[in-house]
Design an enzyme around this catalytic site. Structure first.
Site, mmCIF file in Angstrom:
data_model
loop_
_atom_site.group_PDB
_atom_site.id
_atom_site.type_symbol
_atom_site.label_atom_id
_atom_site.label_comp_id
_atom_site.label_asym_id
_atom_site.label_seq_id
_atom_site.Cartn_x
_atom_site.Cartn_y
_atom_site.Cartn_z
ATOM 1 C CG HIS A 141 -1.655 0.928 1.233
ATOM 2 N ND1 HIS A 141 -1.362 1.791 3.053
ATOM 3 C CD2 HIS A 141 -3.224 1.880 0.581
ATOM 4 C CE1 HIS A 141 -2.645 3.391 2.574
ATOM 5 N NE2 HIS A 141 -3.245 2.711 0.872
ATOM 6 C CD GLU A 197 -5.751 4.881 2.944
ATOM 7 O OE1 GLU A 197 -6.304 4.121 2.050
ATOM 8 O OE2 GLU A 197 -4.211 5.909 2.106
ATOM 9 C CD GLU A 205 -2.551 2.964 -4.300
ATOM 10 O OE1 GLU A 205 -2.625 4.107 -3.971
ATOM 11 O OE2 GLU A 205 -2.809 1.660 -3.264
#
Length: 424
Positions: free
Chosen positions: A46, A126, A49
């Site tokens: 993640h 997040e 990314e």
């Protein structure tokens, strides 16, 4: 007609020309995600990314952002448990620019520590956002506990204490290991031909090397369990999981129909009973969570704490009823039509075609004709549904997650034997 090609380094390219379209969807799928991580680096897929949008040898973050706007602003990425995808939906005249931009991001990102430290703060936000969503927590933590100590149960975002320790070199090593030609699929759909793009693709992605070793996901063991988390909110978020089929199982057509009948729409049994008839929950639905080595069928309800036991009773009754009595033919037909409608709508969407073609190659190593899928859906009958219910809706392969206002429910009523009792 869907075409398949290869770049000089072996990267497979799926190309579906759509003459009537005015746009092109372009995606790069990488076979990596949280299921390929370890406890020590959980969250790194993640983070990669995020970081490819920050700086390459030719572009900084602002240049990447500006060029994303130049091509229409529809460039994004997503990390899942098994795949990471980077995709854009652009006008035909912007495709070559898009290929160059995404190719640069995936092959020339620098992963500087100074950029990484800034992005960690974004990822931490997040993670906090996820923890603030009890619906998400009830799902993710249930999978985490059901597949205890297996990467398939890891959180895609990772946890803060692990993510905080990442350095740029960690990300470079991860990309070197997983972002390889044999681990990538390029998928393109829209008003384009192979001859128009093969040169640009070769220039952008043809220099990527191959893996030094193969990577596999082991089959996890299902662990019956109960996850409890108290939150200072009014509602209780209930998530129930049955062990189910994998994403490549031939039973997936039966599961799609079972799910539609049970809880995947406003005319589903759970919605009509629990919400419309009894008024016990605002949200109630079912959904599959299927992967290449394991799968779950989830039942979810968000409800007031004092409605917990009546809702459990109602959900249990609907499951037992479907196990005992086959659905009527009209109900099966309605479910199939709902599924086929979704498939057709997706097929008429350029981005949907691009994603579906990539997924088909990754999972099945071929593009199944649409007619084959419809044929197999139409073959699903009440006997197959009853066999599925008998095989997979087993109380010894159940798990529960309850998140929210737990004070209203006695401790002994949150144990596995007590909760399973509603379904026996």
């Amino acid at each position: 007609m869907v075409e398949q090609h290869q770049l000089s380094n072996g990267i497979r390219v799926v190309c579906e020309p759509v003459a009537y379209a005015h746009s092109v969807a372009f995606g790069v799928w990488v076979r990596t995600g949280s299921a390929y991580e370890s406890l020590e680096n959980n969250g790194i897929a993640h983070m990669v990314e995020h970081m490819v949008f920050k700086r390459t040898k030719k572009r900084d973050a602002k240049q990447i952002a500006d060029e994303t706007a130049d091509i229409g602003g529809n460039l994004d990425a997503c990390t899942s448990k098994e795949f990471t995808s980077y995709y854009a939906w652009v006008l035909k005249e912007n495709l070559i620019h898009t290929i160059d931009l995404l190719g640069d991001m995936l092959t020339n990102s620098l992963f500087l520590d100074e950029d990484l430290e800034k992005e960690k703060d974004i990822v931490m936000e997040e993670i906090d956002m996820y923890h603030d969503s009890p619906e998400d927590v009830s799902h993710e933590m249930l999978q985490n506990l059901v597949w205890d100590n297996h990467p398939l149960g890891y959180l895609i975002s990772g946890e803060k204490d692990i993510v905080e320790e990442f350095c740029g070199e960690d990300l470079k090593q991860f990309v070197e290991e997983f972002y390889t030609a044999d681990n990538m699929i390029i998928s393109i759909a829209g008003n384009i031909s192979w001859d128009e793009i093969k040169g640009a693709l070769e220039e952008a992605f043809g220099g990527i090397g191959v893996s030094k070793q193969a990577h596999f996901i082991k089959e996890p063991v299902f662990c019956p369990c109960v996850y409890l988390e108290e939150k200072d909110i009014e509602q209780v978020h209930l998530n129930i999981a049955y062990q189910s089929i994998t994403s490549i199982s031939e039973e997936r057509y039966v599961l799609a129909v079972v799910n539609a009948i049970l809880g995947a729409g406003v005319n589903s049994r759970l919605f009509l009973k629990v919400r419309e008839e009894m008024g016990l929950a605002y949200a109630v639905y079912s959904y599959g969570s299927a992967f290449q080595k394991a799968g779950l069928l989830h039942l979810y309800a968000g409800l007031n704490a004092n409605q917990f036991e009546p809702a459990m009773e109602a959900i249990g009754q609907e499951i037992k009823k479907l196990k005992k009595e086959p659905p009527k033919e009209t109900e099966i037909v309605r479910a199939r039509e709902q599924i086929k409608t979704d498939l057709i709508i997706q097929k008429e969407n350029i981005k949907g075609r691009m994603n579906n073609n990539a997924r088909e190659i990754v999972l099945f190593n071929r593009i199944k004709p649409y007619e084959e899928t419809i044929f197999k859906l139409n073959k699903v009958d009440k006997d197959q549904i009853m066999q599925y219910m008998e095989r997979w809706f087993c109380t010894d392969k159940m798990a529960f997650s309850i998140v929210g206002n737990l004070k209203e429910t006695a401790k002994e009523r949150k144990t596995l034997p007590y909760l399973k009792g509603f379904f026996m």
